[in-house]
Enzyme design. Structure first.
Site, PDB file in Angstrom:
ATOM      1  N   ASP A   1       0.821  -1.204   0.000  1.00  0.00           N
ATOM      2  CA  ASP A   1       0.000   0.000   0.000  1.00  0.00           C
ATOM      3  C   ASP A   1       0.857   1.257   0.000  1.00  0.00           C
ATOM      4  OD1 ASP A   1       0.767  -0.755   2.650  1.00  0.00           O
ATOM      5  OD2 ASP A   1      -0.723   0.618   3.484  1.00  0.00           O
TER       6      ASP A   1
ATOM      7  N   GLU B   1      -0.043  -1.304   5.751  1.00  0.00           N
ATOM      8  CA  GLU B   1       1.024  -0.840   6.647  1.00  0.00           C
ATOM      9  C   GLU B   1       0.931   0.645   6.907  1.00  0.00           C
ATOM     10  OE1 GLU B   1       4.916   0.785   7.893  1.00  0.00           O
ATOM     11  OE2 GLU B   1       3.754   1.241   6.078  1.00  0.00           O
TER      12      GLU B   1
ATOM     13  N   HIS C   1       6.329   9.940   0.730  1.00  0.00           N
ATOM     14  CA  HIS C   1       5.124  10.698   1.099  1.00  0.00           C
ATOM     15  C   HIS C   1       5.160  12.132   0.574  1.00  0.00           C
ATOM     16  CE1 HIS C   1       3.932   7.922   4.734  1.00  0.00           C
ATOM     17  NE2 HIS C   1       4.548   7.236   3.765  1.00  0.00           N
TER      18      HIS C   1
END
Length: 413
Positions: free
Chosen positions: A81, A146, A373
């Site tokens: 993920d 996760e 991210h």
């Protein structure tokens, strides 16, 4: 460089183009947490194509594939993920383009951590081609969910599927360094109940926001006065990350307020210890606030709904542990230079594997934290290939070391 390491390097280089193309295929397939089905299918199909001995997709949606028949079980973990793409106008390339050039792969998940999954899978192919698995079994674990709840998938693998490796390689980005530890984490919820009243007569009510403001002030003070410190991980941290409130209307006294704390736990701090710290604050007691752990109950892509308390213990492996020594030996054997040892500032699936269940964990993966991210995520191809080499070499070297020393199921610190 010994003959074995030379063969691992040569075999990996033979598959360099295939590894990068598979990583790009994974990047092109969106896989937000709870929506990993497409990537899971790609990983399972690739392992079957490459001749893995056994490939399984469990009821939670985790994909496992193994190579070898030796009694020592060495697993590599990578989560399928990713976080969302965010503001796509901030991306130079489309976030799911899977673009590549001579040096890098690009897109959401490139560094965190689809390139690592490609490296893990092709390490199995290298081990199989070189017939290195007589003394061990290598298991690739591509795991779900996760990002919102690290360790959740491995709690399921260990407690429900009976998976019990001798050691697990966490393939999170480490910038070509070997990670030996990470802080733990927990998510706390503080709830305050007040009494609503008309905003023109606030004295008739009890404003929950005002009570929470006092709690926030004491939490800020607590965050700067944490005392337990580890030589490798430093001190823990405390951050108020979310706050919501409720009132009958905008012209009413708030009768409810709730906040969330992200509490990072250093070695020596337990979730219960940190919980009691908050409960004992004078403002918390004066407000008769409720303090409890958040729970995670979001379904996986298969529909399985977990119920996980959001507590994630720290883990640490010693520098003289056989897992560490064999990993260092593998790095030196491959690259003819000593590695840099480090710790991770972020949390990983190791919280369940070693933090909760005591199975030795060590970290090594392609990518840098600064690329995770964020828009324009990338990973260097050089690191992706080095990771493939390392996963193969770590397995062979560890198996040889424990056979030489007569160790079985090496014990964690």
């Amino acid at each position: 460089m010994s003959d074995m390491y030379e063969k691992i390097v040569s075999s990996t280089e033979d598959y360099a183009r295939d590894i990068c193309e598979f990583a790009c295929e994974l990047i092109k397939t969106e896989s937000l947490s709870g929506n990993e089905k497409g990537v899971a299918a790609l990983v399972a199909d690739k392992m079957r194509e490459l001749g893995f001995d056994d490939v399984t997709v469990d009821p939670m949606g985790n994909v496992r594939g193994s190579v070898g028949t030796g009694k020592t079980l060495i697993a590599a973990d990578g989560h399928m993920d990713t976080v969302g793409a965010g503001n796509r106008e901030q991306w130079t390339r489309p976030p799911f383009s899977g673009d590549q050039d001579d040096t890098c792969l690009y897109g959401r998940g490139a560094s965190d951590m689809k390139a690592a999954i490609a490296s893990m899978v092709y390490a199995g192919k290298v081990l199989r081609d070189l017939s290195l698995t007589d003394q061990f079994t290598y298991m690739v674990c591509a795991t779900v969910q996760e990002e919102p709840c690290e360790g959740l998938a491995w709690e399921y693998l260990i407690e429900n599927e009976g998976v019990s490796p001798d050691v697990v390689i966490i393939a999170e980005p480490s910038d070509d360094r070997i990670s030996l530890a990470q802080k733990g984490r927990m998510e706390l919820k503080i709830s305050v109940t007040g009494q609503s009243a008309h905003a023109s007569a606030p004295h008739m009510g009890d404003n929950a926001i005002y009570a929470m403001a006092k709690i926030v002030s004491e939490l800020e003070a607590l965050s700067t006065s944490l005392t337990i410190e580890d030589e490798d991980l430093g001190k823990g941290t405390l951050v108020v990350s979310e706050m919501i409130s409720g009132a009958p209307s905008r012209s009413s006294v708030a009768d409810y307020c709730e906040l969330t704390i992200d509490r990072r736990l250093t070695w020596g701090e337990s979730p219960q210890y940190a919980l009691e710290q908050v409960k004992e604050l004078p403002s918390v007691q004066a407000a008769r606030a409720t303090v409890e752990f958040h729970t995670f109950e979001e379904p996986s892509y298969t529909g399985l709904i977990p119920c996980k308390e959001c507590t994630f213990p720290a883990w640490k492996i010693e520098k003289d542990h056989v897992v560490t020594r064999s990993t260092v030996k593998a790095y030196e054997g491959l690259f003819n230079t000593p590695p840099t040892l480090t710790t991770w500032p972020f949390s990983t699936n190791g919280v369940a594997i070693m933090g909760k269940h005591g199975i030795p964990v060590i970290g090594y993966g392609p990518g840098v934290i600064a690329a995770c991210h964020v828009p324009n995520e990338y990973v260097e191809k050089k690191q992706v290939l080095r990771a493939t080499m390392m996963y193969a070499a770590m397995c062979a070297t560890y198996a040889a070391e424990i056979n030489k020393e007569g160790v079985s199921h090496a014990q964690p610190v």
